[in-house]
Scaffold this motif. Structure first.
Motif, mmCIF file in Angstrom:
data_model
loop_
_atom_site.group_PDB
_atom_site.id
_atom_site.type_symbol
_atom_site.label_atom_id
_atom_site.label_comp_id
_atom_site.label_asym_id
_atom_site.label_seq_id
_atom_site.Cartn_x
_atom_site.Cartn_y
_atom_site.Cartn_z
ATOM 1 N N MET A 480 3.316 -4.865 -0.077
ATOM 2 C CA MET A 480 2.598 -4.300 -1.004
ATOM 3 C C MET A 480 1.572 -5.068 -0.477
ATOM 4 S SD MET A 480 5.359 -5.873 -4.165
ATOM 5 C CE MET A 480 4.961 -4.498 -5.020
ATOM 6 N N CYS A 481 0.867 -4.517 -1.567
ATOM 7 C CA CYS A 481 -0.995 -5.161 -0.609
ATOM 8 C C CYS A 481 -1.194 -5.749 -2.228
ATOM 9 C CB CYS A 481 -1.138 -4.058 0.140
ATOM 10 S SG CYS A 481 -3.629 -5.401 0.426
ATOM 11 N N SER A 482 -1.328 -7.291 -2.630
ATOM 12 C CA SER A 482 -2.462 -7.379 -3.767
ATOM 13 C C SER A 482 -4.010 -8.027 -3.418
ATOM 14 C CB SER A 482 -1.461 -8.429 -4.124
ATOM 15 O OG SER A 482 -0.281 -7.628 -4.209
ATOM 16 N N ALA A 483 -4.663 -6.954 -2.427
ATOM 17 C CA ALA A 483 -5.803 -7.817 -2.119
ATOM 18 C C ALA A 483 -6.606 -7.472 -3.112
ATOM 19 C CB ALA A 483 -6.055 -7.573 -0.579
ATOM 20 N N GLY A 484 -6.507 -6.034 -3.284
ATOM 21 C CA GLY A 484 -7.540 -5.481 -4.518
ATOM 22 C C GLY A 484 -7.495 -6.909 -5.713
ATOM 23 N N LEU A 521 -12.429 -3.207 4.088
ATOM 24 C CA LEU A 521 -12.340 -3.076 5.519
ATOM 25 C C LEU A 521 -10.900 -3.925 5.465
ATOM 26 C CD1 LEU A 521 -15.027 -5.782 6.344
ATOM 27 C CD2 LEU A 521 -13.836 -4.334 7.778
ATOM 28 N N HIS A 522 -10.195 -4.502 4.605
ATOM 29 C CA HIS A 522 -9.060 -5.477 4.642
ATOM 30 C C HIS A 522 -8.272 -3.799 4.900
ATOM 31 C CE1 HIS A 522 -5.335 -7.678 2.762
ATOM 32 N NE2 HIS A 522 -4.917 -6.810 2.406
ATOM 33 N N GLU A 523 -8.059 -2.997 3.863
ATOM 34 C CA GLU A 523 -7.233 -1.443 3.302
ATOM 35 C C GLU A 523 -7.288 -0.516 4.580
ATOM 36 O OE1 GLU A 523 -4.842 -1.408 1.633
ATOM 37 O OE2 GLU A 523 -5.839 -3.542 0.362
ATOM 38 N N VAL A 524 -8.215 -0.752 5.521
ATOM 39 C CA VAL A 524 -8.869 -0.311 6.508
ATOM 40 C C VAL A 524 -8.044 -0.469 7.926
ATOM 41 C CG1 VAL A 524 -9.971 1.178 8.345
ATOM 42 C CG2 VAL A 524 -10.775 1.655 5.774
ATOM 43 N N GLY A 525 -7.715 -2.220 7.454
ATOM 44 C CA GLY A 525 -6.640 -2.678 9.011
ATOM 45 C C GLY A 525 -5.523 -2.085 8.471
ATOM 46 N N HIS A 526 -5.332 -2.489 7.291
ATOM 47 C CA HIS A 526 -3.574 -1.324 7.296
ATOM 48 C C HIS A 526 -2.889 -0.678 7.709
ATOM 49 C CE1 HIS A 526 -2.209 -5.412 5.028
ATOM 50 N NE2 HIS A 526 -2.992 -5.297 3.913
ATOM 51 N N THR A 527 -4.335 0.814 7.608
ATOM 52 C CA THR A 527 -3.752 2.115 7.580
ATOM 53 C C THR A 527 -4.487 1.478 9.080
ATOM 54 O OG1 THR A 527 -6.585 2.463 8.184
ATOM 55 C CG2 THR A 527 -4.768 2.554 6.395
ATOM 56 N N MET A 531 -0.900 -5.953 9.774
ATOM 57 C CA MET A 531 -0.431 -6.733 8.376
ATOM 58 C C MET A 531 -1.109 -7.749 8.447
ATOM 59 S SD MET A 531 3.099 -8.444 10.068
ATOM 60 C CE MET A 531 4.175 -7.867 10.186
ATOM 61 N N HIS A 532 -0.933 -8.652 7.052
ATOM 62 C CA HIS A 532 -1.676 -9.780 6.536
ATOM 63 C C HIS A 532 -1.029 -10.799 7.254
ATOM 64 C CE1 HIS A 532 -0.656 -7.887 2.242
ATOM 65 N NE2 HIS A 532 -2.297 -7.561 2.866
ATOM 66 N N ASN A 533 -2.949 -11.095 7.623
ATOM 67 C CA ASN A 533 -2.360 -12.505 8.133
ATOM 68 C C ASN A 533 -3.447 -13.758 6.978
ATOM 69 O OD1 ASN A 533 -2.936 -14.759 9.931
ATOM 70 N ND2 ASN A 533 -4.930 -13.659 11.276
ATOM 71 N N ASP A 562 -6.485 -11.684 5.579
ATOM 72 C CA ASP A 562 -6.448 -12.472 4.541
ATOM 73 C C ASP A 562 -6.054 -11.615 3.025
ATOM 74 O OD1 ASP A 562 -5.546 -15.262 3.373
ATOM 75 O OD2 ASP A 562 -5.837 -15.619 4.914
ATOM 76 N N TYR A 563 -5.811 -12.699 1.686
ATOM 77 C CA TYR A 563 -6.619 -13.104 1.152
ATOM 78 C C TYR A 563 -7.582 -14.464 0.372
ATOM 79 C CZ TYR A 563 -2.652 -9.998 -0.907
ATOM 80 O OH TYR A 563 -1.889 -9.268 -0.227
ATOM 81 N N MET A 564 -8.620 -14.521 1.024
ATOM 82 C CA MET A 564 -9.580 -16.021 0.674
ATOM 83 C C MET A 564 -9.890 -15.562 -0.519
ATOM 84 S SD MET A 564 -9.952 -13.600 4.239
ATOM 85 C CE MET A 564 -11.391 -12.655 3.724
HETATM 86 ZN ZN LIG Z 1 -3.543 -6.031 2.284
#
Ligand SMILES: [Zn+2]
Length: 907
Positions: A480-484, A521-527, A531-533, A562-564
């Motif tokens: 799951m990605c909560s970055a957004g 940037l973050h979501e493209v990183g997943h693709t 994974m999260h760092n 990361d979620y900074m």
């Molecule tokens: Zn994420």
């Protein structure tokens, strides 16, 4: 048992159409995935399933009824050929060939001998194209299912569809490989009876409706959540086969897709859902099945390593005798240099993203730039222009369902469950990423708070124990990605801060775009497989946060995965980056690990990889994923692996942030006194700002009892012991910050004037109940977040355990300081109502710890008991200048006395 009997009876059956009708009816049972209606396991669903079977049987009869009379006469003489059956059907050609009945829309699927051969595998991929957030995470637009390997085979007059198990490896040179199926049975997903054969006898026709409109290939019904049994969660009910229908069939060179509207019915729900559920009794989930050809050989898999965070295929080598027989393969794209001899070459086929035309025009440039920014990381791995981002024109001639196209789409959902997701489809055998889609939610760019309806929870995207969903065995992709959501909270905080600092709308708009860039940037990183760092934000120094050099480099963290926290300077004139707008050193390093082409010689290649990974102790390359992070009060041990923190001095950063918030709150009301507006903007800003304090208290509190965790190999440069307790000095600094900003008598004090205006706009009858802002409840909630972490049995036990290897802040001292922080400041004066709540809350927690009921060990119980006696003594000698303080002190002593001496129950 029943399935076996039915199957055996199939095998003795001679093919004809009357029997075919029967076979399809039984197939409904077989591929319905559930027990027959007589089963007692699920009495409520039994009736539903019986209906499904009857329906399938009826459908089958109907389909054949026109031809039946004629066939009855002919059946003993000649069977109808495939060509004859489909002569009036629409043909859909591609990887698989389908035939669709022009009159009733019924779908047939053709399988050829070549497709049924031993060893021919297909990748099954499922994605929800549209759905409803209330049903669950796997039922919203863009959710991918876990991919599977399927094979088709012919057994007598049936086609069997089998799911293979790719989780194990046997070295072919080892004799054990001859027993490679021992206790690893593939799963028989469906058995479809052959309806007709081609004239040349090499192709076969099966009923595709039964296959794709049932749960044969994937689970559609939501699993019950064991943690929420008997709750009033939204329940869509069971699949209604009368309403479930085919939407679309497509076949391309590499994949075929069948899209189905699965319709769920619940005749009498106890929860009718929110506004997005049109009628709580019936919910439609649009789901796309894809069958994908196994990719051509030539992909170079790469073994996973614990020091770098890639999504991976978990594969265990059952012929390996080592203590870690893992052959886990990372998820990565097939990237091959056009010119293998060049140090920097373009790839034969770049990774191309299409920005869908649903994306608001204003955001397209930021999204495009966010995608292309990854090229700098690929250059370090030897690739030029590895990533492309194109805007999808309105008149394209390709179809987004084609696996060859990776699409970035933009949606605005009523109940967004994420701000963005970047799921990817990887070959379970090799880890090769074959397709991906990114979905971004409009909510990211709005002022809408996600949880506005609950004042005491608003703007606190924190987990409590039990929140972490366990989807590991489910067919739904688990990440799951909560970055957004985090970025949205950050942006709201940034906007509120900038407004309070008098920034212009243009400056605020620039901040929003920078956040969008980070999200892309973050979501493209997943693709790309990353994974999260959550440890990455440690990779840039506290001093560098606002320097020109950092602004030039473009990153505030070792990684954008990361979620900074957002980086806002109290002094506007010295503001640096708000967000990270370039891949960081960890991202470059990880891309080099994943994508740099291997050397031909295996020995040199192993040395190259180890030299690269041997750099993992460099601060900017720090890595820790979701399983390491400390969002959950009982999860993780290393406080550096945390969300919403920033810099290598996260404690000081948090202190700065809390100071900043306190300063902004002083004049907050005047910032939002805009004629004609309601007070919602003020209320949102208040929630966001104070929420930041609570979030930063969660960052800080992890340092108390924290243990730094390292993962290296022995002998690696800079290697440290895997476990090193946080220094006593830093732990005490964290405690002092909690005292000052969270527990102190004035920690949450705001002006009466501000509180009087924290009003929400009326909508219908939504103000039912107590419209008063409820300040006490919110304050104690924010204070109790930090307390619950310190006092959690697992954390307290670690404080004690780590005294055996260097921790010099034992739990007895932690509690001593906590008691001082919560009681000392107002022993000689009035205890205000926030502090009264806090003190009793703390005493209640201490009583629970001392009782051992929560699982605290004896030394921890003793430490708590000691504090209770101490508080009782302190309160006996304290001053009470008013009646409320006097009542409160009496209450505290009463609780302690009854808890210790058992004179009466405090309930
Ligand atoms: Zn994420």
């Amino acid at each position: 048992m029943k399935e076996l009997e039915v199957k055996l009876s199939f095998e003795n059956m001679r093919l004809n159409f009357v029997r075919w009708a029967f076979a399809v009816a039984v197939l409904g049972i077989l591929i319905g995935f559930s027990p027959p209606a007589s089963s007692q396991d699920t009495p409520q669903d039994g009736a539903e399933e019986k209906k499904v079977e009857e329906k399938k049987s009826d459908e089958a009869k109907d389909k054949k009824s026109e031809k039946k009379g004629k066939k009855d006469e002919e059946e003993e003489e000649e069977e109808e050929t495939l060509e004859e059956v489909v002569k009036d059907y629409d043909k859909i050609e591609g990887l698989f060939t389908f035939y669709r009945n022009k009159e009733d829309g019924g779908l047939l699927m053709e399988l050829s001998d070549a497709q049924l051969e031993d060893g021919i595998e297909y990748i099954y991929h499922g994605v929800t194209l549209n759905g409803a957030a209330e049903v669950g995470f796997g039922y919203i637009l863009g959710s991918y299912r876990r991919p599977a390997i399927l094979t088709f085979s012919k057994r007598y007059e049936n086609i069997e569809i089998v799911k293979e198990n790719p989780s194990f490896y046997f070295d072919p040179d080892n004799a054990l490989s001859r027993a490679s199926h021992a206790n690893i049975q593939p799963a028989l997903m469906a058995v479809a009876s052959i309806m007709a054969k081609s004239e040349d006898g090499t192709r076969y026709l099966v009923d595709a409706d039964s296959l794709f409109q049932s749960e044969s290939l994937t689970q559609m019904s939501p699993s019950a959540d064991p943690g929420h049994e008997g709750s009033s969660d939204f329940n869509p009910g069971g699949i209604n086969s009368d309403k479930t229908h085919l939407i679309d069939v497509k076949s391309f060179a590499r994949n075929s897709t069948v899209t189905v509207d699965f319709v769920f019915d619940n005749s009498a729900p106890s929860n009718y859902g929110e506004d997005d559920i049109t009628d709580g009794r019936t919910v439609t989930i649009t789901y796309q099945h894809s069958l994908i050809a196994t990719p051509e050989p030539g992909f170079e898999p790469r073994l996973d390593d614990q020091r770098v965070g890639y999504f991976n295929q978990r594969i265990t080598d059952l012929t390996d005798t080592s203590v870690t027989p893992y052959r886990d393969l990372i998820n990565k794209w097939r990237l091959i240099k056009k010119d293998p001899s060049a140090a920097l070459s373009e790839p034969v086929k770049p990774i191309t993203y299409w920005i869908e035309n649903t994306t608001p025009i204003d955001y397209r440039a930021s999204i495009q730039a966010g995608v292309l920014a990854w090229n700098s990381a690929f250059e370090k791995a030897g690739f030029k222009n590895a990533v492309e981002a194109k805007i999808m024109p309105d008149d394209v001639d390709w179809d987004p369902a084609d696996v060859d196209y990776n699409v970035i789409r933009w949606v605005s959902s009523p109940q967004p469950m994420y701000g963005g997701i970047g799921p990817r489809l990887a070959n379970p055998r090799t880890g090769e990423i074959l397709a991906t889609d990114i979905v971004l939610e409009q909510v990211y760019a709005t002022n809408r708070l996600i949880y506005t309806d609950i004042f005491d929870k608003a703007a606190l995207p924190l987990w409590t124990e039990g929140d972490r969903p366990d989807l590991s065995k489910n067919s739904i992709q688990a990440e799951m990605c909560s970055a957004g959501l985090v970025i949205q909270q950050n942006t709201l905080f940034g906007m509120a801060s900038l407004r309070a600092q008098g920034a212009t709308e243009k400056e605020i708009g620039d901040l929003v775009k920078e956040g969008l860039f980070e999200l892309a940037l973050h979501e493209v990183g997943h693709t790309l497989g990353l994974m999260h760092n959550m440890k990455a934000s440690q990779g840039v120094s506290y001093e560098a946060m606002h320097t020109a050099e950092t602004k030039e480099k473009g990153y505030l963290s070792g990684s954008v995965m990361d979620y900074m926290a957002i980086n806002v300077n109290a002094d506007r004139s010295k503001q640096g980056l708000y967000y990270t707008v370039a891949p960081g050193p960890y991202d470059d390093w990880a891309i080099e690990f994943g994508y740099k082409p291997s050397l031909a010689d295996p020995v040199s290649e192993a040395a190259r990889v180890e030299a690269l990974l041997g750099r993992s102790m460099e601060p900017a390359l720090a890595f820790g994923n979701d399983a390491d992070d400390m969002r959950n009060p009982a999860g993780g041990i290393d406080p550096r692996t945390m969300v919403s923190d920033l810099s290598d001095d996260a404690i000081q950063f948090a202190i700065d942030r809390m100071n900043f918030v306190d300063d902004r709150l002083v004049d907050l009301k005047s910032t939002y006194e805009k004629s004609g507006d309601t007070w919602d903007n003020l209320r949102t800003a208040y929630l966001i700002l104070t929420g930041q304090k609570a979030i930063q208290s969660r960052v800080i509190v992890n340092y108390i009892g924290g243990v730094y965790l390292e993962r290296t190999v022995i002998g690696q440069d800079g290697a440290k012991a895997p476990y090193t307790p946080v220094s006593g000095e830093d732990q005490r600094k964290a405690m002092a910050a909690l005292e000052e900003y969270i527990f102190a008598p004035n920690a949450w004090q705001v002006s009466e004037d501000l509180v009087q205006h924290l009003q929400k706009k009326r909508r219908g009858y939504e103000q039912w109940g107590n419209e008063d802002p409820g300040m006490h409840a919110r304050t104690i909630r924010m204070q109790s977040i930090a307390l619950s972490v310190v006092l959690h049995p697992r954390n307290m036990q670690r404080m004690l355990d780590s005294t055996l290897y260097g921790n010099d802040y034992p739990p007895a001292e932690v509690l001593q300081d906590l008691t001082d922080a919560i009681f000392v400041a107002d022993l000689r004066s009035r205890v205000n109502s926030h502090r009264q709540n806090l003190q009793l809350h703390y005493v209640g927690q201490l009583i629970a710890v001392a009782s051992g009921d929560l699982g605290h060990s004896f030394p921890l119980q003793s430490a708590a008991l000691h504090q209770l006696r101490r508080i009782e003594r302190m309160e006996r000698q304290a001053k009470s200048p008013d009646v409320a303080t006097s009542a409160h002190r009496g209450h505290v002593r009463y609780w302690i006395e009854t808890a210790i001496y058992g004179e009466a129950s405090r309930q």
